[in-house]
Design an enzyme around this catalytic site. Structure first.
Site, PDB file in Angstrom:
ATOM      1  N   ASP A 143     -24.289  22.379  23.927  1.00 32.53           N
ATOM      2  CA  ASP A 143     -22.900  22.159  23.501  1.00 32.53           C
ATOM      3  C   ASP A 143     -22.045  21.665  24.660  1.00 32.53           C
ATOM      4  O   ASP A 143     -20.889  22.046  24.790  1.00 32.53           O
ATOM      5  CB  ASP A 143     -22.330  23.458  22.915  1.00 32.53           C
ATOM      6  N   LEU A 194      -6.904  33.723  27.752  1.00 30.76           N
ATOM      7  CA  LEU A 194      -7.162  32.372  28.254  1.00 30.76           C
ATOM      8  C   LEU A 194      -7.380  31.370  27.124  1.00 30.76           C
ATOM      9  O   LEU A 194      -7.074  30.189  27.276  1.00 30.76           O
ATOM     10  CB  LEU A 194      -8.396  32.376  29.164  1.00 30.76           C
ATOM     11  N   GLY A 195      -7.933  31.812  26.009  1.00 30.45           N
ATOM     12  CA  GLY A 195      -8.185  30.884  24.912  1.00 30.45           C
ATOM     13  C   GLY A 195      -8.738  31.587  23.697  1.00 30.45           C
ATOM     14  O   GLY A 195      -9.199  32.726  23.766  1.00 30.45           O
ATOM     15  N   LYS A 212     -15.281  37.531  27.422  1.00 31.12           N
ATOM     16  CA  LYS A 212     -15.412  36.840  26.139  1.00 31.12           C
ATOM     17  C   LYS A 212     -15.645  37.898  25.066  1.00 31.12           C
ATOM     18  O   LYS A 212     -16.671  38.568  25.059  1.00 31.12           O
ATOM     19  CB  LYS A 212     -16.578  35.854  26.183  1.00 31.12           C
ATOM     20  N   GLU A 217     -12.565  35.326  21.576  1.00 31.57           N
ATOM     21  CA  GLU A 217     -11.398  35.062  22.407  1.00 31.57           C
ATOM     22  C   GLU A 217     -11.769  35.375  23.847  1.00 31.57           C
ATOM     23  O   GLU A 217     -12.618  36.238  24.114  1.00 31.57           O
ATOM     24  CB  GLU A 217     -10.211  35.921  21.956  1.00 31.57           C
ATOM     25  N   GLY A 251     -11.162  30.981  20.015  1.00 30.93           N
ATOM     26  CA  GLY A 251     -12.110  30.172  19.265  1.00 30.93           C
ATOM     27  C   GLY A 251     -12.301  30.743  17.883  1.00 30.93           C
ATOM     28  O   GLY A 251     -11.669  31.744  17.510  1.00 30.93           O
TER      29      GLY A 251
END
Length: 698
Positions: free
Chosen positions: A142, A26-27, A49, A33, A29
């Site tokens: 954040d 999905l993404g 995650k 990930e 960082g």
């Protein structure tokens, strides 16, 4: 969804711990990930995650993952549901959470401004989620558009994700990283730049992201830390934003936390009603209603009946009164709070706040008074719960004792408390940490020492004072200052054995608990004398290789014992093909021995030394005793007259440095004068390399 890459942590089809089948990434960082996966047991779709492998064994990053796992106790539709952390057999760590199907708010913003009605719906959802998190003592820190997902694309079903903050040094993420701050420039509250964070910081971030959504672009906060600091001191520009959103955003994102809504609950109330002003301080408190007084009567007859009823109760009624069975009839009954929590938070350079439960009007008034004395406020509710009888007095005494700290926080759950804080007063820190907690309270006290951000320029005078062998320097000092978990790195050379410890102590006295690393080469005074005269030249990549005269072994440490025969080769790299080579030993006794050139071996032309050989070429300058059959081949044994550190100095130049051959042996003082004179005459040193040779008793 992103496209899978060969270097990803997991690949589609991977089965994790015999449970989760990875379907897609999905993404990505800087530290982790995120993947979409499906349970092979239940069929439930989840998000995973995963920490990158280089962080999976790092306690700091594991603590951040654990912090997210702790969020599983928070149940709210606007907060992603967390489950648990899992570790695979190879050490890989991942966190299991709900899969929220929908675009991120940042993705929606790429199509332009979002309609005000939809932004208001997002605001209500997120504010409700913050109420649930803050009342558990959890601050997100954040909030940004990429951490808000619109489930099914519906603004009325916004979900907050990513409650664990990782230290992302990826410049594209525009993330500041410090001890207590990790947040994006555009959305972080001003106090986060100096390490201060409380629930009101999340309200600022929410206001900034709502403004970004209305404009379709994030607020401009500059492109470097100094611009960020300046712009954060100014209110956000809400010109052109329709009411009531303009007023709400302006109040949410006021630079001073005291000017914002003081709680997520107050914000949510304003969002629901459109009333911007904070409710009166008592509105959120529990209202205790006393039973009505008996009506006044004009004659004694009307009082006779209730009096007879009371008398008829006899001993049983009195027993009920004293046992408390009638408390609900004759006195107000407080609501039960489970868990029974209280958070008292005093950020640095900001007013304190107290939020949570108290057992009595006396405790409420005392805490409100303590907050008021420091310009703060109390948002407290009267409640009963599983606490000691002395709980109220104990909490008041505890708060009073730590209120001397410039920054502190009390997290109370029942009779257990966790106290954290910050001070530059070492004696105060030690006294608070060693003192027993009041009354029935149990828990931990952890007070950090030193300012939240420690400016590098405060260290400069100390470096000058202790420099006794050339300049000492800070290595990569941070622009905004050292955070509490940062290490102060110092490099250079020292002559005094005790100077390293003295310098460390002097810095620690100012910098508190920060780690201090002094990577200073310890040289004797004679070696330090020549340091001041050495030319400012780069390394030429010329290395020194140590060996032994009686065996072919390499000596990588350069350490020799009495009776051993050092062999020294100077290795010219492939790129060094011309010029002149100068090799000297600066002895611990204060003498200089010139190995190349010298009166018995004057040739130091690099091309001649290479003798037509390409690539790396070793040039022997100290021989084995067996090879020392001519004056041109220097050989020596280590004796006990000059033990310690000697420096091998290797200079390369384009021309003659000294106007002739130096004597084979001279004092460091005369050699230093020769170096200074050579540079004064315009002689240029192309490169400078060195190595340390150490001699010792066995």
């Amino acid at each position: 969804m992103a496209t899978s890459r060969p270097g990803d942590i997991f690949q589609p089809g991977d089965l994790l711990n015999n449970t989760y089948r990875v379907e897609a990434i999905l993404g990505r960082g800087g530290t982790s990930e995120v993947y979409k996966a499906r349970s092979e047991i239940s069929g439930r779709v989840v998000a995973l995650k995963a920490l990158k492998s280089e962080f999976s064994m790092n306690d700091d990053y594991l603590a951040l993952m654990t912090r997210e796992e702790d969020m599983r106790e928070v149940r709210h539709d606007a907060i992603v549901r967390y489950f648990d952390n899992q570790r695979m057999a190879d050490g890989q760590v991942y966190l299991v959470m709900d899969y929220v199907d929908g675009p991120g708010l940042d993705q929606v913003m790429t199509s332009g401004p979002i309609p005000p009605d939809d932004v208001l719906r997002v605001a209500k959802c997120v504010a409700g989620g913050l109420v649930a998190a803050h009342e558990r003592g959890i601050v997100h820190r954040d909030l940004s558009p990429d951490n808000i997902i619109l489930r099914g694309g519906d603004p009325s079903d916004a979900v907050i994700i990513d409650f664990g903050i990782a230290k992302d040094t990826n410049p594209g993420a525009e993330t500041i990283v410090g001890n207590e701050f990790a947040g994006k420039y555009a959305y972080a509250a001003p106090e986060q730049l100096s390490g201060g964070t409380d629930a009101r910081s999340d309200l600022y971030s929410l206001g900034a992201l709502l403004l970004a959504a209305l404009r379709g672009a994030k607020p401009d906060m500059g492109r470097n830390p100094m611009e960020v600091v300046q712009k954060k001191a100014e209110p956000l520009d809400v010109s052109g934003i329709p009411e009531p959103m303009a007023g709400l955003i302006a109040k949410m994102s006021a630079p001073d936390p005291a000017d914002r809504f003081q709680s997520a609950r107050a914000l949510l109330s304003a969002l629901m009603t459109g009333q911007i002003a904070d409710a009166p301080a008592g509105d959120d408190a529990t209202v205790v209603t006393l039973p009505p007084k008996p009506a006044e009567t004009g004659g004694g007859g009307r009082l006779w009946v209730p009096l007879v009823v009371v008398l008829a109760l006899g001993g049983a009624g009195a027993g009920a009164w004293f046992s408390g069975l009638l408390d609900g009839v004759f006195t107000p009954s407080l609501p039960v709070a489970a868990p029974y929590t209280l958070v008292i938070d005093k950020p640095q350079d900001a007013a304190p706040s107290a939020t949570g439960h108290v057992p009595s009007d006396t405790a409420l008034a005392a805490l409100a008074g303590l907050m008021g004395d420091q310009g703060g406020r109390a948002d407290l509710e009267l409640a009963q719960g599983e606490i000691a009888e002395s709980w109220g007095d104990d909490i008041v005494a505890l708060t009073d004792s730590i209120s001397r700290l410039p920054e502190y926080r009390i997290d109370a759950s029942g009779n257990t408390v966790r106290i954290t804080g910050l001070t530059e007063d070492r004696a105060l820190r030690d006294a608070l940490e060693s003192a027993a907690l009041p009354g029935a309270l149990t828990g931990t006290v952890q007070i950090e020492l030193g300012p939240r951000l420690f400016p590098p320029d405060r260290i400069a005078p100390l470096l000058e004072r202790f420099a006794d062998c050339g300049a000492l320097a800070l290595v990569d000092p941070p622009l905004l200052g050292y955070g509490q978990t940062d290490t102060i790195n110092i490099a250079g050379k020292l002559a005094d054995v005790g100077a390293r410890a003295q310098l460390r102590d002097a810095i620690a006295e100012m910098a508190g608990d920060r780690s201090i690393s002094i990577d200073a080469e310890l040289l004797n005074p004679a070696l330090c004398q020549v340091e001041t005269a050495l030319p400012d030249a780069p390394s030429g990549g010329i290395t020194t290789q140590f060996g032994f005269g009686d065996r072919p072994d390499i000596n990588p440490t350069g350490r020799y014992f009495v009776g051993e025969n050092p062999v020294i080769d100077i290795v010219l790299p492939a790129g060094v093909t011309d010029g002149f080579l100068w090799v000297s030993v600066l002895d611990v006794s204060g003498n200089v021995f010139h190995l190349l050139p010298n009166v018995n071996r004057p040739e130091n032309d690099i091309a001649v030394l290479r003798d037509g050989v390409a690539g790396p070429v070793p040039v022997r300058v100290a021989y084995s005793v067996a090879e020392g059959d001519s004056p041109a081949r220097l050989a020596f044994l280590v004796d006990d007259t000059t033990l310690g550190k000697s420096k091998i100095l290797v200079l390369a130049s384009d021309q003659d440095l000294f106007g002739g051959i130096r004597p084979t042996t001279e004092s460091i003082a005369s050699y230093t004068e020769a170096l200074i004179a050579a540079q004064s005459s315009g002689a240029q040193v192309r490169s400078l390399d060195s190595a340390i040779l150490t001699t010792a008793q066995k």
